[in-house]
Design an enzyme around this catalytic site. Structure first.
Site, short mmCIF file in Angstrom:
data_model
loop_
_atom_site.label_atom_id
_atom_site.label_comp_id
_atom_site.label_asym_id
_atom_site.label_seq_id
_atom_site.Cartn_x
_atom_site.Cartn_y
_atom_site.Cartn_z
N CYS A 58 1.01 -1.20 -0.01
CA CYS A 58 -0.03 -0.05 -0.02
C CYS A 58 0.89 1.27 0.01
O CYS A 58 1.42 1.59 -0.92
CB CYS A 58 -1.00 0.08 1.01
SG CYS A 58 -2.28 1.11 1.11
N HIS A 70 -3.42 -4.98 0.51
CA HIS A 70 -2.71 -5.33 1.91
C HIS A 70 -2.98 -7.03 1.85
O HIS A 70 -3.86 -7.41 2.72
CB HIS A 70 -3.72 -4.59 2.94
CG HIS A 70 -3.43 -3.55 3.16
ND1 HIS A 70 -2.60 -2.84 4.09
CD2 HIS A 70 -4.06 -1.99 2.58
CE1 HIS A 70 -2.55 -1.72 4.04
NE2 HIS A 70 -3.48 -1.06 3.14
N GLU A 93 -1.62 -8.56 4.43
CA GLU A 93 -1.87 -8.88 5.97
C GLU A 93 -3.34 -8.66 6.46
O GLU A 93 -3.34 -8.92 7.54
CB GLU A 93 -0.81 -7.76 6.63
CG GLU A 93 -1.25 -6.47 6.79
CD GLU A 93 -1.29 -5.31 5.66
OE1 GLU A 93 -1.53 -4.22 5.93
OE2 GLU A 93 -0.86 -5.96 4.59
#
Length: 232
Positions: free
Chosen positions: A96, A183, A185
């Site tokens: 990002c 993202h 994660e």
């Protein structure tokens, strides 16, 4: 394998109670694909930058509420680190904001997009054959939370994924830089939290569509993590 996380925002006041820290989401992600991970965190906003750049370790620049184009000291120092890491071909990953600031540091252009808020899970097309080793079906589903976009890639960069909303979803440089606008994660629970509780000024229709995407699509964060650790 050592992963150095150059933390660019702790997201204080944003994280829900079920998330210990922003970096903990990366620990969970990488531990899911490797049993041999060691972590070190540098708080870049507080002036912490690795003094030594090692080519046998990974350096990850994650998300931030800041813009890669902002004229602040910590971003300038981060850009300087990125350029030095690139010079020695250190293994550098961007997520990002990290994707954007690496592009900015190496000659690309980052701006706020007139397409608005990119959120939920978005599908992009894999446009680089070697990326299909990690995304064999030819597409990539990833969680998103951004307004800024990379408008122009660095000259050395090779695009690997693209979508109508965000043409430059990810790029590589050589065999040492790998970036994702998305993202990897994020979990579904955290993605829902971001949409429901941390975007009061965003259009309701955008939120509803984003929440629908989280319920109907499966993100491919582990695919991305496997590619990241393959750099070493």
């Amino acid at each position: 394998m050592k992963l150095n996380i150059l933390l660019c925002d702790a997201f204080t006041g944003v994280l829900p109670s079920f998330i210990e820290s922003y970096q903990s989401m990366f620990y969970t992600l990488f531990d899911s694909v490797s049993k041999d991970m060691e972590y070190q965190v540098y708080d870049v906003q507080k002036g912490q930058i690795p003094k030594e750049i090692r080519t046998d370790e990974l350096y990850l620049i994650p998300g931030s509420r800041a813009g890669a184009y902002e004229d602040t000291l910590w971003i300038k120092e981060l850009i300087n680190f990125i350029r030095k890491a690139h010079e020695v071909r250190a293994k550098l990953i961007g997520v990002c904001f990290g994707h954007q600031v690496i592009a900015q540091a190496l000659g690309g252009v980052v701006e706020k997009s007139d397409k608005g808020w990119g959120t939920g899970i978005r599908t992009s097309q894999i446009v680089l054959p070697e990326a299909k080793k990690f995304f064999p079906d030819g597409f990539m589903n990833m969680h998103y939370n951004h307004h800024d976009q990379v408008m122009e890639l660095p000259k050395e960069a090779t695009l690997f994924a693209s979508s109508d909303f965000c043409p430059n979803e990810g790029f590589i440089i050589g065999n040492h830089i790998l970036t994702f606008q998305g993202h990897p994660e994020y979990t579904k629970d955290y993605g829902r939290h971001v949409i429901q509780y941390r975007a009061e000024d965003e259009p309701q229709a955008v939120k509803e569509e984003a929440l629908k995407s989280i319920e109907t699509l499966s993100a491919m964060g582990e695919n991305a993590a496997r590619w990241m650790i393959s750099l070493i």
